[in-house]
Write an enzyme that holds these catalytic residues in place. Structure first.
Site, short mmCIF file in Angstrom:
data_model
loop_
_atom_site.label_atom_id
_atom_site.label_comp_id
_atom_site.label_asym_id
_atom_site.label_seq_id
_atom_site.Cartn_x
_atom_site.Cartn_y
_atom_site.Cartn_z
N GLU A 49 28.84 12.16 -15.68
CA GLU A 49 29.74 13.17 -16.10
C GLU A 49 29.73 13.58 -17.82
OE1 GLU A 49 30.51 15.54 -14.37
OE2 GLU A 49 30.33 14.41 -12.46
N TYR A 132 38.34 18.62 -17.04
CA TYR A 132 37.06 18.79 -15.93
C TYR A 132 36.64 17.14 -15.53
CZ TYR A 132 32.55 18.41 -13.98
OH TYR A 132 31.42 18.00 -13.21
N ASP A 150 34.09 24.15 -14.17
CA ASP A 150 33.15 23.87 -15.18
C ASP A 150 32.39 25.25 -15.22
OD1 ASP A 150 31.54 24.25 -12.98
OD2 ASP A 150 30.06 22.96 -13.74
#
Length: 371
Positions: A49, A132, A150
DNA sequence: AATTCGGGGCA
DNA sequence: TGCCCAGAATT
């Protein structure tokens, strides 16, 4: 007609019963096989991520594989030097991500027993983890029902609700968090929902050349119904990017080694190595730039020789041309003083290849190689 | 709310 | 070329 504020949420209420099921069924048939979808290791998902922030999947995959091969566990990363982590990050950009990840890995080992935390509060406390990324880790590693917003999701929401609000403004983003939270509420499998909506944005609901006829929810899409898919999302225009010219010194000592320095810990290209130099000022020759910058930053006097090469490079908020000159230091080296760098080194080509350099500097290393 | 952080994919 | 990308931190 774009949706107005008054009928936006009613539209969402009408859509949301059918949205998640159609989306998830599509995903279960069409999902790409991505490395981080094959694991439930929270550390591996965390690494993925961070790498995926503002970076496309195809770019990340080889970096992800190399990084996890070298640092299979959070302890391995925590033990490593920042420089080694940066070398594996070299070329991926946004280098503060690597610095934050490396530092946060040490926090996880020290304060969380080597286990990536599974609460929003703890995981948000880690450097480089925002709303996020925290949600992505909690959703993908721990199966929690947390909405994700996102770039893909913002674009999908703008189209789904035919909404003209500029997606790059905080007020719009706040609204979008509320909308995606409502949509997620209707899902029976939050993991699949979150993967699926980003998959949709990456493969069908793309910025251009959208593939609406293949989209599992196009019959629900208000922009599709209005023929406005290509007009959305709206963004406020970006300002023009300045173009700077940089004078760079290629300095070789009597042993054939080259002078390089390590950039400051913060700011552009933080902690990467580079050749010394600086920005050209108005009405200044590039040779004069090199002389002035090396005096200001290193307290040395130099003779600037012949031009070696020039390199154009584009950053997000800056365009630069590096103008590299063969340069000779003519003042005593013991007076050398670092004023704009963490460290310096006289290095061979082989040594430089083992250090992290910005992309724009790679051409200088190649130039040295073929001399 | 605006700016600063890289580099590559893709039309 | 210009836009965008599984954003976060700073000002």
């Amino acid at each position: 007609m774009p949706a107005t504020k008054e009928d936006l949420l009613p539209a969402l209420e009408r859509l949301k019963a059918a949205f998640a099921n159609a989306l998830e069924a599509w995903y279960l048939q069409q999902a790409r096989d991505l490395p981080w979808r094959r694991t439930q290791d929270a550390y591996a998902i965390w690494v993925s991520e961070i790498m995926l922030q503002q970076t496309q999947v195809v770019t990340v995959i080889p970096y992800y594989e190399r990084f996890l091969t070298r640092f299979p566990t959070v302890e391995d990363l925590a033990k490593a030097s920042l420089e080694e982590a940066l070398k594996l990050w070299e070329g991926l950009g946004y280098y503060s991500r690597a610095k934050n990840l490396h530092q946060a890995a040490q926090v996880v080992v020290r304060d969380f027993g080597g286990v990536v935390p599974d609460t929003l509060e703890d995981i948000l406390s880690l450097n480089g983890v925002g709303r996020y990324t925290a949600g992505a880790i909690l959703s993908f590693a721990y199966g929690k029902r947390i909405p994700l917003l996102d770039g893909n999701v913002k674009r999908i929401l703008a189209r789904l609700l035919n909404d003209d609000a500029p997606i790059n403004q905080p007020a719009t983003e706040k609204k979008h968090w509320a909308w995606i939270s409502e949509l997620l509420d209707t899902s029976e499998n939050p993991y699949v929902f979150n993967q699926a909506i980003m998959e949709l944005g990456a493969t069908l609901c793309t910025p251009k050349l959208t593939k609406c006829l293949l989209c599992p929810v196009h019959e629900l899409c208000q922009a599709f119904k209005a023929g406005r898919v290509e007009a959305l999302p709206v963004k406020t225009p970006a300002k023009a990017v300045p173009h700077k010219h940089i004078g760079v010194a290629l300095i070789q000592n009597a042993d054939g080694l080259y002078f390089i320095q390590k950039r400051p810990e913060t700011g552009l290209l933080a902690s990467l190595w580079e050749f010394p130099g600086g920005k050209q000022e108005a009405d200044e020759s590039l040779e004069a730039t090199v002389v002035r910058e090396l005096k200001e930053e290193l307290n040395v006097d130099v003779n600037v020789g012949r031009h070696a090469l020039s390199i154009d490079h584009v950053y997000t908020h800056l365009k630069v041309t590096l103008h590299v000159y063969h340069t000779e230091i003519v003042s005593p080296l013991d007076a050398l003083e670092l004023k704009a760098a963490q460290a310096f080194k006289w290095a061979s080509l082989e040594e430089m290849r083992a250090l992290p350099f910005p992309k724009a500097n790679h051409a200088i290393l190649r130039y040295i190689e073929i001399q």
